[in-house]
Design a protein around this motif. Structure first.
Motif, PDB file in Angstrom:
ATOM      1  N   ARG A 154     -50.850  17.937   7.345  1.00  0.00           N
ATOM      2  CA  ARG A 154     -50.806  19.342   7.771  1.00  0.00           C
ATOM      3  C   ARG A 154     -49.348  19.713   7.911  1.00  0.00           C
ATOM      4  O   ARG A 154     -48.612  19.111   8.694  1.00  0.00           O
ATOM      5  CB  ARG A 154     -51.509  19.508   9.121  1.00  0.00           C
ATOM      6  CG  ARG A 154     -52.993  19.532   9.035  1.00  0.00           C
ATOM      7  CD  ARG A 154     -53.698  20.758   9.465  1.00  0.00           C
ATOM      8  NE  ARG A 154     -53.219  21.597  10.513  1.00  0.00           N
ATOM      9  CZ  ARG A 154     -53.930  21.934  11.589  1.00  0.00           C
ATOM     10  NH1 ARG A 154     -55.134  21.445  11.769  1.00  0.00           N
ATOM     11  NH2 ARG A 154     -53.443  22.793  12.467  1.00  0.00           N
ATOM     12  N   GLU A 196     -51.119  27.093  12.070  1.00  0.00           N
ATOM     13  CA  GLU A 196     -52.007  27.101  10.904  1.00  0.00           C
ATOM     14  C   GLU A 196     -52.428  28.506  10.494  1.00  0.00           C
ATOM     15  O   GLU A 196     -52.965  28.697   9.415  1.00  0.00           O
ATOM     16  CB  GLU A 196     -53.215  26.182  11.167  1.00  0.00           C
ATOM     17  CG  GLU A 196     -54.318  26.747  12.054  1.00  0.00           C
ATOM     18  CD  GLU A 196     -54.045  26.618  13.564  1.00  0.00           C
ATOM     19  OE1 GLU A 196     -52.901  26.278  13.952  1.00  0.00           O
ATOM     20  OE2 GLU A 196     -54.971  26.885  14.350  1.00  0.00           O
ATOM     21  N   ARG A 249     -65.742  20.044   9.181  1.00  0.00           N
ATOM     22  CA  ARG A 249     -64.532  20.654   8.626  1.00  0.00           C
ATOM     23  C   ARG A 249     -63.810  19.630   7.778  1.00  0.00           C
ATOM     24  O   ARG A 249     -63.660  18.467   8.189  1.00  0.00           O
ATOM     25  CB  ARG A 249     -63.571  21.126   9.739  1.00  0.00           C
ATOM     26  CG  ARG A 249     -64.155  22.245  10.537  1.00  0.00           C
ATOM     27  CD  ARG A 249     -63.188  22.783  11.585  1.00  0.00           C
ATOM     28  NE  ARG A 249     -63.904  23.722  12.437  1.00  0.00           N
ATOM     29  CZ  ARG A 249     -63.389  24.325  13.495  1.00  0.00           C
ATOM     30  NH1 ARG A 249     -62.130  24.102  13.831  1.00  0.00           N
ATOM     31  NH2 ARG A 249     -64.114  25.166  14.205  1.00  0.00           N
ATOM     32  N   GLY A 291     -61.317  26.490  23.477  1.00  0.00           N
ATOM     33  CA  GLY A 291     -60.704  27.792  23.194  1.00  0.00           C
ATOM     34  C   GLY A 291     -61.533  28.896  23.841  1.00  0.00           C
ATOM     35  O   GLY A 291     -62.765  28.826  23.851  1.00  0.00           O
TER      36      GLY A 291
HETATM   37  P1  ATP Z   1     -57.230  22.821  16.253  1.00  0.00           P
HETATM   38  O1  ATP Z   1     -56.226  23.946  16.347  1.00  0.00           O
HETATM   39  O2  ATP Z   1     -56.938  21.659  17.145  1.00  0.00           O
HETATM   40  O3  ATP Z   1     -57.570  22.441  14.837  1.00  0.00           O
HETATM   41  P2  ATP Z   1     -59.187  24.849  16.426  1.00  0.00           P
HETATM   42  O4  ATP Z   1     -58.421  25.934  17.130  1.00  0.00           O
HETATM   43  O5  ATP Z   1     -59.379  24.951  14.961  1.00  0.00           O
HETATM   44  O6  ATP Z   1     -58.604  23.407  16.827  1.00  0.00           O
HETATM   45  P3  ATP Z   1     -61.675  25.874  17.231  1.00  0.00           P
HETATM   46  O7  ATP Z   1     -62.000  26.386  15.891  1.00  0.00           O
HETATM   47  O8  ATP Z   1     -61.281  26.852  18.300  1.00  0.00           O
HETATM   48  O9  ATP Z   1     -60.591  24.719  17.122  1.00  0.00           O
HETATM   49  O10 ATP Z   1     -62.901  24.993  17.724  1.00  0.00           O
HETATM   50  C1  ATP Z   1     -63.351  24.987  19.060  1.00  0.00           C
HETATM   51  C2  ATP Z   1     -63.356  23.599  19.640  1.00  0.00           C
HETATM   52  O11 ATP Z   1     -64.006  22.674  18.760  1.00  0.00           O
HETATM   53  C3  ATP Z   1     -61.966  23.008  19.859  1.00  0.00           C
HETATM   54  O12 ATP Z   1     -61.420  23.438  21.084  1.00  0.00           O
HETATM   55  C4  ATP Z   1     -62.256  21.532  19.870  1.00  0.00           C
HETATM   56  O13 ATP Z   1     -62.689  21.094  21.146  1.00  0.00           O
HETATM   57  C5  ATP Z   1     -63.402  21.403  18.881  1.00  0.00           C
HETATM   58  N1  ATP Z   1     -62.878  20.971  17.570  1.00  0.00           N
HETATM   59  C6  ATP Z   1     -62.356  21.749  16.598  1.00  0.00           C
HETATM   60  N2  ATP Z   1     -61.997  21.016  15.537  1.00  0.00           N
HETATM   61  C7  ATP Z   1     -62.308  19.730  15.835  1.00  0.00           C
HETATM   62  C8  ATP Z   1     -62.183  18.501  15.129  1.00  0.00           C
HETATM   63  N3  ATP Z   1     -61.705  18.448  13.890  1.00  0.00           N
HETATM   64  N4  ATP Z   1     -62.594  17.358  15.752  1.00  0.00           N
HETATM   65  C9  ATP Z   1     -63.097  17.382  17.014  1.00  0.00           C
HETATM   66  N5  ATP Z   1     -63.243  18.522  17.710  1.00  0.00           N
HETATM   67  C10 ATP Z   1     -62.860  19.687  17.151  1.00  0.00           C
END
Ligand code: ATP
Length: 450
Positions: free
Chosen positions: A94, A108, A197, A282
């Motif tokens: 990343r 991002e 994802r 979040g």
């Molecule tokens: P990051 O910036 O760390 O990639 P994000 O902002 O994309 O996270 P959100 O889309 O807000 O994450 O997802 C909500 C929640 O889901 C996050 O706060 C986290 O707890 C969980 N989460 C997101 N991506 C992952 C992942 N790849 N593995 C584990 N938990 C995740």
């Protein structure tokens, strides 16, 4: 962190996914104790959402949806992370994370052009974390949605995705929940479930997985109430973690500097993981974006008629979005200690009683004395009726059993000894202090439940 990972594997909490085939990146499997811990995490969240609020209901939507859901939500066109590839070893990274390592500000949500400008200005300082060389290609956006071929039989069939978040399943069912007649705005819909994802570089154990679990709650409010409701949810979610017993100084709130175009406000609850501060949950004020988009793409009327104000509007949404896996990693990090007891080093997981996967272990002092074993079995069966998460343990000597139970975080150990046979009392030993006390069998479940 390595010690936590090793304990998690050794004691049956968490295993690398597909381990016997050399592992499959970004996946982890939960073992017997991991499943218990996970259940406690989900139960605590469900309790805080559904049982502490009369106007929050839970649903369980499909992992697979029409591909249009992800077009409407903006995930097909805009759900991406900046990818950069090392020209020397081929490792994929990343770009925003590499920039963070050299102290540059990037995130991002920046577009390809913006992030390339920053990356180019730091290019000469950025080392590949895998091979240590400084030779990267251009940064480009990599969509994170995982595709599937479920139900697709030829190229004309609509592309199908595994859900990238559980929230979309809530938005597309908002009208169904409303029409079922029990809710009025403001109300919330909560959901716990898997999300997928294509993370560019899954890392830091459970923190960044490709298959993970979310606990999301979407709260539908009148537009004028959105800000107040957002503040209330941000405070409530922060205090939730304090109530779980997490060290306050290891929790903080952080506002997003860069908002997506439709978001009114966004904050992260961060935890200080062994590798530094990072997002645990979040909280987002999403305005009317989600329902408006789904109304536009589906043609369904997603407006709400308010009989109190006699107005029709698209509700605004306050979202709280937490990760089961990141919560579990936080709980393991909080609980892990090494100390010394009676001159012996020990490893201990100091889970709270609520979170401990096993609440108590019951054992006979000696396993070759039938009278002790029979009595211990009797006590075990009686306690299990009231507290199902207890364990029978008669392997090795008593000291070894204590060490093993300390390592999995069992708060109390109950030993049936020769005195038990004459006075119906047992020895109860506390995990953290090692202190022992005699407890009457008839009072045991009450004392264990305190
Ligand atoms: P990051 O910036 O760390 O990639 P994000 O902002 O994309 O996270 P959100 O889309 O807000 O994450 O997802 C909500 C929640 O889901 C996050 O706060 C986290 O707890 C969980 N989460 C997101 N991506 C992952 C992942 N790849 N593995 C584990 N938990 C995740």
């Amino acid at each position: 962190m390595d010690k936590i990972i090793s304990l998690a594997k050794r004691r049956g909490f968490i295993f690398q996914g597909s381990e016997i085939y050399g592992g499959f990146a970004g996946t982890y499997d939960f073992g017997p104790l991991g499943v218990g811990l996970r259940r406690n995490v989900v139960d605590a969240w469900t309790h805080a959402m559904n049982y502490e609020h009369d106007n929050i209901v839970q649903i369980d939507s499909s992992i697979f949806t029409s591909g249009k859901v992800w077009e409407a939500s903006g995930h097909v066109s805009g759900f991406s992370d900046p990818l950069v590839i090392c020209n020397e070893c081929g490792a994929k990274h990343r770009a925003d994370h590499l920039l963070e390592l050299v102290g540059a500000k990037a995130d991002e949500k920046m577009n390809e052009q913006e992030i390339n400008v920053i990356f180019d200005s730091y290019r000469t300082n950025i080392l590949c974390p895998i091979c240590g060389k400084k030779n990267f290609g251009k940064v480009f956006s990599k969509n994170l949605l995982a595709t599937s071929s479920l139900g697709m039989f030829d190229e004309k069939d609509e592309q199908v995705y595994l859900r990238g978040e559980t929230a979309q399943g809530i938005y597309i069912n908002y009208k169904n929940v409303l029409d079922s007649g029990f809710q009025k705005v403001p109300f919330g819909i909560a959901q716990v479930g898997k999300a997928f994802r294509n993370e560019i570089s899954p890392r830091q154990f459970l923190f960044r997985k490709r298959e993970f679990e979310q606990m999301e709650m979407e709260y539908f409010v009148r537009p004028k109430d959105a800000e107040t409701s957002f503040d209330a949810w941000r405070n409530e979610r922060f205090s939730y973690y304090e109530r779980l017993g997490i060290t306050s100084s290891k929790l903080r709130l952080k506002q997003h500097e860069n908002l997506v175009f439709y978001a009114k406000d966004a904050w992260d609850i961060q935890y200080e993981y062994p590798f530094g501060w990072n997002e645990l949950e979040g909280i987002h004020n999403r305005g009317d974006y989600d329902l408006t988009q789904h109304q536009k793409f589906s043609g369904a009327d997603l407006s709400y008629y308010d009989d109190e104000t006699k107005e029709r509007f698209i509700p605004h949404i306050i979202e709280t979005s937490a990760g089961v896996d990141r919560t579990i990693l936080m709980l393991l990090s909080e609980a892990y200690y090494e100390d010394e007891m009676n001159g012996e080093k020990r490893t201990i997981l100091r889970f709270t009683k609520n979170m401990a996967p096993i609440k108590a272990a019951v054992f006979p002092l000696l396993k070759n004395k039938p009278e002790l074993v029979n009595k211990a079995r009797e006590v075990y069966r009686a306690v299990k009726k009231e507290i199902p998460q207890i364990m029978w343990d008669d392997n090795g000597n008593i000291g070894k059993r204590y060490r093993r139970q300390d390592e999995i975080g069992t708060p109390s150990c109950v030993t049936i000894d020769f005195d038990t046979l004459s006075d119906d009392t047992v020895t109860m030993r506390d995990r953290d202090s090692g202190k022992q006390m005699r407890v009457k069998i008839e009072e045991l479940t009450t004392v264990l439940s305190k």
